[in-house]
Design a protein around this motif. Sequence first.
Motif, PDB file in Angstrom:
ATOM      1  N   ILE A 195       5.421   5.465  -3.320  1.00  0.00           N
ATOM      2  CA  ILE A 195       5.466   6.392  -2.183  1.00  0.00           C
ATOM      3  C   ILE A 195       4.209   7.259  -2.223  1.00  0.00           C
ATOM      4  O   ILE A 195       4.011   8.041  -3.151  1.00  0.00           O
ATOM      5  CB  ILE A 195       6.746   7.245  -2.215  1.00  0.00           C
ATOM      6  CG1 ILE A 195       7.977   6.333  -2.158  1.00  0.00           C
ATOM      7  CG2 ILE A 195       6.758   8.229  -1.046  1.00  0.00           C
ATOM      8  CD1 ILE A 195       9.309   7.044  -2.195  1.00  0.00           C
ATOM      9  N   ILE A 196       3.361   7.075  -1.228  1.00  0.00           N
ATOM     10  CA  ILE A 196       2.099   7.813  -1.171  1.00  0.00           C
ATOM     11  C   ILE A 196       2.156   8.734   0.042  1.00  0.00           C
ATOM     12  O   ILE A 196       2.375   8.261   1.166  1.00  0.00           O
ATOM     13  CB  ILE A 196       0.912   6.836  -1.062  1.00  0.00           C
ATOM     14  CG1 ILE A 196       0.898   5.928  -2.298  1.00  0.00           C
ATOM     15  CG2 ILE A 196      -0.409   7.594  -0.904  1.00  0.00           C
ATOM     16  CD1 ILE A 196       0.018   4.719  -2.180  1.00  0.00           C
ATOM     17  N   ASN A 197       2.013   9.995  -0.200  1.00  0.00           N
ATOM     18  CA  ASN A 197       2.175  10.997   0.856  1.00  0.00           C
ATOM     19  C   ASN A 197       3.455  10.756   1.659  1.00  0.00           C
ATOM     20  O   ASN A 197       3.427  10.618   2.880  1.00  0.00           O
ATOM     21  CB  ASN A 197       0.941  11.052   1.764  1.00  0.00           C
ATOM     22  CG  ASN A 197      -0.167  11.873   1.133  1.00  0.00           C
ATOM     23  OD1 ASN A 197       0.021  12.451   0.058  1.00  0.00           O
ATOM     24  ND2 ASN A 197      -1.316  11.951   1.781  1.00  0.00           N
ATOM     25  N   LEU A 215       1.565   0.051  -0.229  1.00  0.00           N
ATOM     26  CA  LEU A 215       0.974  -0.641  -1.371  1.00  0.00           C
ATOM     27  C   LEU A 215      -0.228   0.185  -1.798  1.00  0.00           C
ATOM     28  O   LEU A 215      -1.133   0.429  -0.995  1.00  0.00           O
ATOM     29  CB  LEU A 215       0.531  -2.049  -0.968  1.00  0.00           C
ATOM     30  CG  LEU A 215       1.619  -3.058  -0.598  1.00  0.00           C
ATOM     31  CD1 LEU A 215       0.992  -4.391  -0.214  1.00  0.00           C
ATOM     32  CD2 LEU A 215       2.605  -3.252  -1.743  1.00  0.00           C
ATOM     33  N   ALA A 216      -0.254   0.584  -3.072  1.00  0.00           N
ATOM     34  CA  ALA A 216      -1.350   1.452  -3.543  1.00  0.00           C
ATOM     35  C   ALA A 216      -2.696   0.737  -3.432  1.00  0.00           C
ATOM     36  O   ALA A 216      -3.720   1.370  -3.187  1.00  0.00           O
ATOM     37  CB  ALA A 216      -1.081   1.884  -4.972  1.00  0.00           C
ATOM     38  N   CYS A 217      -2.669  -0.602  -3.578  1.00  0.00           N
ATOM     39  CA  CYS A 217      -3.946  -1.321  -3.547  1.00  0.00           C
ATOM     40  C   CYS A 217      -4.446  -1.536  -2.125  1.00  0.00           C
ATOM     41  O   CYS A 217      -5.569  -1.993  -1.917  1.00  0.00           O
ATOM     42  CB  CYS A 217      -3.809  -2.658  -4.262  1.00  0.00           C
ATOM     43  SG  CYS A 217      -2.801  -3.852  -3.385  1.00  0.00           S
ATOM     44  N   GLN A 218      -3.601  -1.256  -1.147  1.00  0.00           N
ATOM     45  CA  GLN A 218      -4.008  -1.439   0.250  1.00  0.00           C
ATOM     46  C   GLN A 218      -4.202  -0.109   0.977  1.00  0.00           C
ATOM     47  O   GLN A 218      -4.414  -0.093   2.187  1.00  0.00           O
ATOM     48  CB  GLN A 218      -2.939  -2.263   0.995  1.00  0.00           C
ATOM     49  CG  GLN A 218      -2.796  -3.679   0.487  1.00  0.00           C
ATOM     50  CD  GLN A 218      -4.009  -4.533   0.776  1.00  0.00           C
ATOM     51  OE1 GLN A 218      -4.237  -4.926   1.909  1.00  0.00           O
ATOM     52  NE2 GLN A 218      -4.808  -4.804  -0.237  1.00  0.00           N
ATOM     53  N   THR A 219      -4.051   0.985   0.235  1.00  0.00           N
ATOM     54  CA  THR A 219      -4.159   2.299   0.865  1.00  0.00           C
ATOM     55  C   THR A 219      -5.449   2.975   0.406  1.00  0.00           C
ATOM     56  O   THR A 219      -5.580   3.348  -0.760  1.00  0.00           O
ATOM     57  CB  THR A 219      -2.943   3.176   0.474  1.00  0.00           C
ATOM     58  OG1 THR A 219      -1.757   2.427   0.728  1.00  0.00           O
ATOM     59  CG2 THR A 219      -2.918   4.477   1.253  1.00  0.00           C
ATOM     60  N   GLN A 220      -6.383   3.087   1.310  1.00  0.00           N
ATOM     61  CA  GLN A 220      -7.652   3.717   0.941  1.00  0.00           C
ATOM     62  C   GLN A 220      -7.494   5.239   0.972  1.00  0.00           C
ATOM     63  O   GLN A 220      -6.914   5.794   1.911  1.00  0.00           O
ATOM     64  CB  GLN A 220      -8.747   3.281   1.896  1.00  0.00           C
ATOM     65  CG  GLN A 220      -8.999   1.790   1.792  1.00  0.00           C
ATOM     66  CD  GLN A 220     -10.367   1.380   2.287  1.00  0.00           C
ATOM     67  OE1 GLN A 220     -11.208   2.211   2.606  1.00  0.00           O
ATOM     68  NE2 GLN A 220     -10.586   0.086   2.351  1.00  0.00           N
ATOM     69  N   ILE A 221      -8.023   5.872  -0.059  1.00  0.00           N
ATOM     70  CA  ILE A 221      -7.859   7.325  -0.195  1.00  0.00           C
ATOM     71  C   ILE A 221      -8.456   8.048   1.018  1.00  0.00           C
ATOM     72  O   ILE A 221      -7.828   8.945   1.578  1.00  0.00           O
ATOM     73  CB  ILE A 221      -8.511   7.822  -1.504  1.00  0.00           C
ATOM     74  CG1 ILE A 221      -7.756   7.206  -2.689  1.00  0.00           C
ATOM     75  CG2 ILE A 221      -8.502   9.345  -1.577  1.00  0.00           C
ATOM     76  CD1 ILE A 221      -8.286   7.600  -4.049  1.00  0.00           C
ATOM     77  N   ASP A 256       4.497   9.198  -5.585  1.00  0.00           N
ATOM     78  CA  ASP A 256       5.832   9.138  -6.192  1.00  0.00           C
ATOM     79  C   ASP A 256       6.215   7.673  -6.426  1.00  0.00           C
ATOM     80  O   ASP A 256       5.752   6.795  -5.703  1.00  0.00           O
ATOM     81  CB  ASP A 256       6.881   9.737  -5.242  1.00  0.00           C
ATOM     82  CG  ASP A 256       6.774  11.238  -5.143  1.00  0.00           C
ATOM     83  OD1 ASP A 256       6.094  11.711  -4.208  1.00  0.00           O
ATOM     84  OD2 ASP A 256       7.345  11.931  -5.993  1.00  0.00           O
ATOM     85  N   PRO A 257       7.086   7.426  -7.391  1.00  0.00           N
ATOM     86  CA  PRO A 257       7.590   6.047  -7.514  1.00  0.00           C
ATOM     87  C   PRO A 257       8.540   5.763  -6.350  1.00  0.00           C
ATOM     88  O   PRO A 257       9.027   6.701  -5.712  1.00  0.00           O
ATOM     89  CB  PRO A 257       8.347   6.081  -8.841  1.00  0.00           C
ATOM     90  CG  PRO A 257       8.762   7.502  -8.997  1.00  0.00           C
ATOM     91  CD  PRO A 257       7.699   8.342  -8.363  1.00  0.00           C
ATOM     92  N   MET A 258       8.803   4.483  -6.091  1.00  0.00           N
ATOM     93  CA  MET A 258       9.714   4.159  -4.989  1.00  0.00           C
ATOM     94  C   MET A 258      11.103   4.732  -5.257  1.00  0.00           C
ATOM     95  O   MET A 258      11.521   4.844  -6.423  1.00  0.00           O
ATOM     96  CB  MET A 258       9.812   2.647  -4.829  1.00  0.00           C
ATOM     97  CG  MET A 258       8.588   2.057  -4.163  1.00  0.00           C
ATOM     98  SD  MET A 258       8.932   0.420  -3.514  1.00  0.00           S
ATOM     99  CE  MET A 258       9.064  -0.536  -4.996  1.00  0.00           C
TER     100      MET A 258
END
Lengths: 268, 135
Positions: A77-79, A84-90, A101-103
């Motif tokens: 869980i990002i914001n 997917l952390a590898c597909q989400t550019q900062i 956060d973890p799922m």
Amino acid sequence: MELMLKGFGEVVKTVTLRVRRYDPEKKELPKYMEYKVPVQRGMTVLDGILYIKEHIDPSLAARYSCRMGICGSCAMIINNRERLACQTQILDLGKDLIKVDPMGNYDLVKDLVPDLTKLFRNHESIKPYIIRQEEKVTGEFLQLPEERELYSMFTECIMCGACLSACPTMATDELYLGPQALAQSFRYIADSRDIGFNERLNLLDSKHGVWRCHFAGACSDVCPKGIDPALAIQLLKGMLAKNVFVKYQQKPAKIGPDRKSILETAQS
Amino acid sequence: MKESKIMLIQYITGIFILVLGALHFLAISALAPTSDKVLYQYANNSTSTHTLTGGTLYYTTVTTIYHTLFWGSIFELLLTFLVFHIFNGFRIILSEQFPGDRSEKAITYIMLVAGLIIFIWGSKTVVTMLLGGGL
Ligand code: SF4
Ligand code: FES
């Protein structure tokens, strides 16, 4: 700093990654820890996490493998949204503070690593393979492109488990099959080569099957592959409802000639 | 009973509740026998030649609608559908909160008994009104 990040390009800015840390073995409550991460163009949240692991805190646990949106390992869980952390550019997030956060709806192994047993167990329970009557299959099952189109979208599932994390029914009913397994049962039932509707019926039509979906649609909203599990579940509901009046019929696809005989014919 | 059958009944009763609920609303708000001239009388004070003979503002006239077999049946049907819909809804919500074979069985039976009690209680009211009684 620039030396450490060689290959990424120049540092554009520094962001704070606010990561939820939890180690079940330590018997401590979960807590958030903040890490300053230099960001370059194209850098993903997974890169940020790996930066923390390599340069700040090696004890941070995260799961990943392909780094290209294929294996489904890095869902988190990002914001406040499953991604997917590898597909989400900062930089695409457009924020200086990024909460990681973890799922949800899973037990935790550690930090950002969820225990996906539930996901795999439920997936397995719906018999995610083509069910046929023949004991020995000699040739390939024939299928028209338009027949494949019926379930095509659902073959894209990478089993990241993001849909289970977002599902509100999953949050209360731990026996619920969940959007991933239900979408996959639709994928096989709708496959013209399969005749396993009745074998899956008891599970789908159970107290924790399709009818427990209240159509929040959160699963479809967060799926990184653009799959619409909520649609599959509604289509399954339609099939089950019709099945009350007229038994659902599956005609098995024809079997084509076996490759050996095709080869022999071609050679002769 | 299979969950699909129960849920079909749940959806169908939901639709009927909407229709019968609207009828119920209509009955007590618009269909009660009336020659209601309240506004007229207020406008004309006591000099009005029109008398207040009843209408939807009066309990006694509204209850007359409950005395007919047609409306009595409508209310009884509405009650039946409501009881099923509500208590099956409770069963679903509670089963999601407390999943497990034993808890779900207990929830189902408790809801059955509670539903039955409410149904008998509601039916008593409908029948009493039908026989010309009141509350
Ligand atoms: S349906 Fe989408 S969100 Fe759910 S497991 Fe498959 S890829 Fe992930
Ligand atoms: S690491 Fe494989 S999908 Fe992200």
